[in-house]
Design an enzyme around this catalytic site. Sequence first.
Site, PDB file in Angstrom:
ATOM      1  N   GLU A 275       0.816  -1.215   0.000  1.00  0.00           N
ATOM      2  CA  GLU A 275       0.000   0.000   0.000  1.00  0.00           C
ATOM      3  C   GLU A 275       0.851   1.266   0.000  1.00  0.00           C
ATOM      4  O   GLU A 275       0.701   2.137  -0.858  1.00  0.00           O
ATOM      5  CB  GLU A 275      -0.917   0.013   1.233  1.00  0.00           C
ATOM      6  CG  GLU A 275      -2.138  -0.869   1.127  1.00  0.00           C
ATOM      7  CD  GLU A 275      -3.312  -0.129   0.497  1.00  0.00           C
ATOM      8  OE1 GLU A 275      -3.081   0.909  -0.155  1.00  0.00           O
ATOM      9  OE2 GLU A 275      -4.456  -0.596   0.656  1.00  0.00           O
ATOM     10  N   SER A 276       1.722   1.398   0.971  1.00  0.00           N
ATOM     11  CA  SER A 276       2.391   2.679   1.228  1.00  0.00           C
ATOM     12  C   SER A 276       3.903   2.621   1.167  1.00  0.00           C
ATOM     13  O   SER A 276       4.553   3.671   1.246  1.00  0.00           O
ATOM     14  CB  SER A 276       1.993   3.183   2.621  1.00  0.00           C
ATOM     15  OG  SER A 276       2.504   2.305   3.624  1.00  0.00           O
TER      16      SER A 276
END
Length: 697
Positions: A275-276
Amino acid sequence: MRVAKLQVRIVAIACVALAASGCQTAQKPVSLLPAATAPSLVSAAPAPARGQAKDDPAKGPSNSSSTNSQSTTSVPAADAQKPAQGQDQPQSAAQVNLQSAASDTVADLIARVEKEYQAGLENYQAGNADAAKQNFDNAFNALLGSNLDVRSDDRLGKEFNRIVEGINHLDIGARSDSEAAQQSEPAPIDETNGITPAADPNVKAKAQAEIKSTHSDLPLMMTDQVAGYISYFSNRGRGPFERALARSGRYREMMLPILKEEGVPQDLIYLAQAESGFHALAVSRAGARGIWQFMGSRARGYGLSHSMWVDDRQDPEKSTRAAARHLKDLYNEFGDWYLAMAAYNSGPGTVQAAVRRTGYADFWELYRRNVLPKETRNYVPIILAVTIMAKNPSQYGLEGVAMDRPAAYDTVTINYPIDIRLVAECVDAAPSEIQDLNPSLLRLATPKEGRFEIHLPAGTKDRYETAVANIPPGMRLWWRYRTVHPGDTLASLARTYRTTAKSIAEANHLDERGLEADGKLIIPVVPGKRPLSDTATYARRITRYKVRKGDTVETVADNLGVPAQMIRRWNGLRGDSLRGRKVLAVHLPVTPSSGDIETASTQPPRSAKPTTGKKATHTASNKSSSAKSSAARSAASASENAEGPEPAAVVHHKVKSGETFYSIAANYKTTVAALKRSNQNVAVLRPGMILVVQQSR
């Protein structure tokens, strides 16, 4: 008979008077834009529910309507050539053209502003608060970011007041997220789930064999899609993958126990990597934020609050706990970890609809039938590919990746607001280091109300508490704690911090002796007067401050760390009262680099000529040379849309390390005085600042 003649005379006199008035009306300048009429803030009919068709949006005011006010009375040519007594002489063609060009610039600006404002109203009435807030921001930025003074033209002033009134009525600030002043990182998931790499048969076969010997508490499966992403991360996407894997070392010791406590697979930590990339400040194109990429509404449902001061989505520990609970709830709903991950990406409603449509509660069947969004279809294969590679580092050449060490820190619970720069000075750290330890802080200060747990470099808790005890609680947003450098004097420090030598001496109980090098001094900065090192750098984007009962211009300025005169200028205010105001438009100060003061060249570059009769001001250089803070880098990446009637070309220059006013002015063939005048007489340059330059043609 006499009565009839009298009536004829009265009619004749009336006709002459009418013709004369028509002549005078024809000579009056005609407004190029009508007075703006505020659109209805409440629809005549109820706003349609989400998903229902909406009526066509109301159109904004049309510039062409202004021509209807012109008189059509005919005037004899002879009379038209003679100006009536007491009237102004007709304007020359050049004057008319000049007025027309200036008016067109204003009209074009108002048209752009009005378009954004109308779009904001439509989004607001449709329930899209975040989109409405962006539209209103764009409208504000177009007005305040132009070279046109809002107060110089009545139409601009009316448009500004109308927008402020409309937003005050809507109270949009209470419905959407506040803008963050910190720099945000693009979320890696936006790039990776936008592509679907082809599978390499050799890679797939190798990975299939590795899965059999890979221990994971998350079910692993090899498909063409998973193999395609393994190939991608092994080649073109290898750099971001390795950097994210290295950053995971900073959080693993904290995250894994939380995932275990909440009863979810610990290998879901790789969902955060996908995700990040373990960036606490990561923000996706959709507005998801933090390591676990929470949207605002979902975050609130799991106890993550966000305000203009703090966003818990950027708190690694709090967001991990919330993500684990959310994933567990999704698993309980769908009974399958793949479907739970898909629902984490696109929302449980999207996955539920796909299951109802097909009758299959199986991710791969939904993938095959193409009933999920493309990003969601790619999401699960990405996480599986990341998990397989991270758990088999030797097979993928990752054993040489140096893992980041966990960030050790002390925690102090405070119930007072304090400036981050003062915190850094108390513990001899850089402001950027304090921000890195406290990624949930959006501003240069801790919240004004309530309690906050601030993280400090490990082993500095006692030093901080001892130092901050010397600063009155009410002054911790303003005062400074300065290390004395060779050459410092009370007079030079007073000039730098815009205070007096006497107040510095009294605050530190100094006698007639000189200052001791490397000693510490309390600097009593006057509230409202930022040090020279803190001035002239504000975020380009507008933040709306929701006015509370009892607020005044002075108290708001104190709360936000912005000079009161700037608040008045941005909002067209004159006094201190905020009666009738619900929202203020504010440009929040941007974090400077830890280098407190500009490092100026002692000699101008050879290509530059010093200004006649003036000496260059050489500011002392701070010895510390830490990296720029995240907010300063954010300001460096900001852009303006400035346009105006000036003949000079307007450009925007990002200040680089070592540059001075002389070198920049020489580069653009302008003068230091003109450069400062175009930038509100800024006194100090810092790397990363954006300067407006009127470049000579």
